[in-house]
Enzyme design. Structure first.
Site, PDB file in Angstrom:
ATOM      1  N   THR A   1       3.030  -6.190   2.827  1.00 54.69           N
ATOM      2  CA  THR A   1       3.207  -4.981   3.534  1.00 54.69           C
ATOM      3  C   THR A   1       2.306  -4.051   3.967  1.00 54.69           C
ATOM      4  OG1 THR A   1       4.133  -3.823   1.694  1.00 54.69           O
ATOM      5  CG2 THR A   1       5.765  -5.284   2.689  1.00 54.69           C
TER       6      THR A   1
ATOM      7  N   PHE B   1      -0.845  -0.669  12.602  1.00 55.16           N
ATOM      8  CA  PHE B   1      -1.536  -0.142  11.340  1.00 55.16           C
ATOM      9  C   PHE B   1      -2.073  -1.059  10.331  1.00 55.16           C
ATOM     10  CE2 PHE B   1      -3.449   2.942   8.703  1.00 55.16           C
ATOM     11  CZ  PHE B   1      -3.414   2.619   7.242  1.00 55.16           C
ATOM     12  N   ASN B   2      -1.240  -1.913   9.884  1.00 53.22           N
ATOM     13  CA  ASN B   2      -1.811  -2.955   8.793  1.00 53.22           C
ATOM     14  C   ASN B   2      -2.858  -3.948   9.350  1.00 53.22           C
ATOM     15  OD1 ASN B   2      -0.511  -1.972   6.796  1.00 53.22           O
ATOM     16  ND2 ASN B   2       1.532  -3.288   7.365  1.00 53.22           N
TER      17      ASN B   2
ATOM     18  N   HIS C   1       9.445   0.275   8.136  1.00 53.91           N
ATOM     19  CA  HIS C   1       9.016  -0.871   8.363  1.00 53.91           C
ATOM     20  C   HIS C   1       9.021  -2.099   7.294  1.00 53.91           C
ATOM     21  CE1 HIS C   1       7.017   1.576  11.529  1.00 53.91           C
ATOM     22  NE2 HIS C   1       6.599   2.274  10.672  1.00 53.91           N
ATOM     23  N   ASP C   2       8.595  -1.768   5.981  1.00 52.93           N
ATOM     24  CA  ASP C   2       8.388  -2.826   5.232  1.00 52.93           C
ATOM     25  C   ASP C   2       9.263  -3.290   4.477  1.00 52.93           C
ATOM     26  OD1 ASP C   2       5.384  -0.728   3.938  1.00 52.93           O
ATOM     27  OD2 ASP C   2       5.551  -2.383   5.374  1.00 52.93           O
TER      28      ASP C   2
ATOM     29  N   ASN D   1      -2.384   2.805   3.433  1.00 54.11           N
ATOM     30  CA  ASN D   1      -1.690   4.153   3.562  1.00 54.11           C
ATOM     31  C   ASN D   1      -2.807   5.175   3.089  1.00 54.11           C
ATOM     32  OD1 ASN D   1       0.598   3.322   5.374  1.00 54.11           O
ATOM     33  ND2 ASN D   1       1.504   2.663   3.653  1.00 54.11           N
TER      34      ASN D   1
ATOM     35  N   ASP E   1       6.767   1.206   1.835  1.00 51.59           N
ATOM     36  CA  ASP E   1       6.538   0.224   0.756  1.00 51.59           C
ATOM     37  C   ASP E   1       7.345   0.159  -0.278  1.00 51.59           C
ATOM     38  OD1 ASP E   1       3.706   1.106   2.385  1.00 51.59           O
ATOM     39  OD2 ASP E   1       3.366  -0.964   1.582  1.00 51.59           O
TER      40      ASP E   1
ATOM     41  N   ASP F   1       0.960  -1.143   0.106  1.00 52.85           N
ATOM     42  CA  ASP F   1      -0.096  -0.056  -0.029  1.00 52.85           C
ATOM     43  C   ASP F   1       0.817   1.144  -0.096  1.00 52.85           C
ATOM     44  OD1 ASP F   1      -0.828   0.326   3.519  1.00 52.85           O
ATOM     45  OD2 ASP F   1       0.976  -0.449   2.623  1.00 52.85           O
TER      46      ASP F   1
HETATM   47  O1  RIB Z   1       2.607   0.117  10.857  1.00 51.10           O
HETATM   48  C1  RIB Z   1       3.381   0.124   9.530  1.00 51.10           C
HETATM   49  C2  RIB Z   1       2.781  -0.296   8.498  1.00 51.10           C
HETATM   50  O2  RIB Z   1       1.599   0.363   8.374  1.00 51.10           O
HETATM   51  C3  RIB Z   1       3.697  -0.132   7.332  1.00 51.10           C
HETATM   52  O3  RIB Z   1       3.310  -1.270   6.455  1.00 51.10           O
HETATM   53  C4  RIB Z   1       2.975   1.254   6.759  1.00 51.10           C
HETATM   54  O4  RIB Z   1       3.558   1.571   5.102  1.00 51.10           O
HETATM   55  C5  RIB Z   1       1.822   1.055   6.876  1.00 51.10           C
HETATM   56  O5  RIB Z   1       1.295   0.246   5.922  1.00 51.10           O
HETATM   57 CA    CA Z   2       2.877  -0.643   4.163  1.00 57.22          CA
END
Ligand code: RIB
Ligand code: CA
Length: 327
Positions: free
Chosen positions: A137, A178-179, A252-253, A38, A14, A9
């Site tokens: 991701t 979040f994801n 993160h990703d 996102n 990403d 996303d």
């Molecule tokens: O919490 C971080 C994640 O949420 C990452 O994948 C960021 O791109 C969002 O998608």
């Molecule tokens: Ca992401």
């Protein structure tokens, strides 16, 4: 060479995951599927095409997926990624051949790619027989629906290496990452699928911070790709500092792809992880049984430690390599 499908996303981090996969000799990127997260689905799809155009990549198929979670309304993150989902610099307008833009929904692309790659013949594995890694991701909507629609794909999946969740950390709420928060029902389907899962969560990704100095190092490369990536990561770092007081960009990703390139980058522990789908305050929590008190069979390899220096070197080298493409 690991064959992967990246479901994402974009999203600043990403974007780095896509770049890491593109630049690595260890990875064969079979395709990219996009999902709302996102930002809205149209934006994450368009951002993916822009990233591929920036890299000069015209052959990787892209398939657009769901614009909302299975059950819930969509939650987006403009406070982190901006209105476009990739604020901070202007990327090139998409310039991809029609052949690269799949006419399939992401779910059907995932299913057909997994099954098509399986040219199993009676006399042992054929070249296309090795299993495929799914690397989500973003929210897990596309992955979960693919598993529901075609459970037979499970035998074609080597492992799901996902960015999501946390044992001790959180971001979108005090309880959740979040994801997983965006589509907890999808996450529950994935974690209960029986497929090997590596959970790359905030416990390691919030430690994988590209400082403002690291970001200036990227900008100073002054290449076609690095000249855009630097300002984008500066925007992402500033947003993370404003909200979480993180001193830089937590990438993160790309940790998922980095782990597939070099398995020593992360240290994992086999744990049972449940997904909270009902909690008033805890929606989307990845409830990791760190002491085994539930007696439930572990269902995920959860990343708890990260070699940040190794990770950063992979990212710097990938961006440098992409800068040199086409020169
Ligand atoms: O919490 C971080 C994640 O949420 C990452 O994948 C960021 O791109 C969002 O998608
Ligand atoms: Ca992401």
């Amino acid at each position: 060479m690991k064959k992967i499908i990246l479901d994402c996303d974009p999203g600043h981090d990403d974007m780095i995951a896509i770049m890491l996969a593109e630049a690595s000799e260890e990875i064969e990127l079979l395709g990219i599927t996009t999902v709302a997260g996102n930002q809205a689905g149209e934006k994450t799809f368009t951002n993916t095409l822009k990233i591929l155009t920036l890299m000069g990549e015209k052959d990787i198929p892209v398939a657009r997926g769901f614009d909302k979670p299975i059950v819930r309304d969509l939650t987006v993150a403009p406070e982190i990624h901006g209105v476009s989902g990739l604020d901070g610099a202007r990327l090139p307008e998409p310039d991809m051949p029609p052949s690269a833009i799949s006419d399939m929904h992401a779910v059907d692309f995932i299913i057909s790619t997994l099954l098509k790659e399986n040219t199993s013949v009676s006399s042992g594995p054929a070249p296309g027989d090795e299993k495929i890694y799914l690397v989500p991701t973003g929210p897990l909507t596309n992955i979960a629906v693919a598993l529901i629609k075609a459970p037979e794909i499970k035998k074609r999946i080597e492992r799901i290496v996902l960015m999501g969740g946390a044992v001790y950390d959180s971001n979108v709420t005090p309880a959740a990452e979040f994801n997983i928060f965006v589509d907890p029902e999808a996450a529950e389907i994935v974690f209960k699928s029986g497929i090997p899962v590596t959970m790359v969560g905030l416990d390691v990704s919030n430690k994988s911070v590209f400082t403002f100095e690291d970001i200036n190092h990227i900008t100073a490369m002054r290449g076609r790709v690095s000249g855009i990536v630097g300002p984008l990561l500066h925007f992402f770092a500033h947003a993370n500092y404003e909200i979480f007081r993180i001193n830089g960009a937590p990438l993160h990703d790309p940790l998922t792809v980095a782990y597939l390139i070099d398995g020593t980058i992360l240290t994992t522990k086999n744990l049972h992880v449940d997904i909270e789908t009902n909690g008033e305050f805890t929606r989307g929590r990845t409830v990791a049984d760190i002491y085994g008190v539930t007696g439930k069979k572990p269902n995920a390899d959860v990343a708890l430690k990260v070699d940040v220096d190794k990770f950063k070197k992979l990212v710097f080298d990938a961006i440098k390599k992409l800068d040199l493409r086409g020169l």
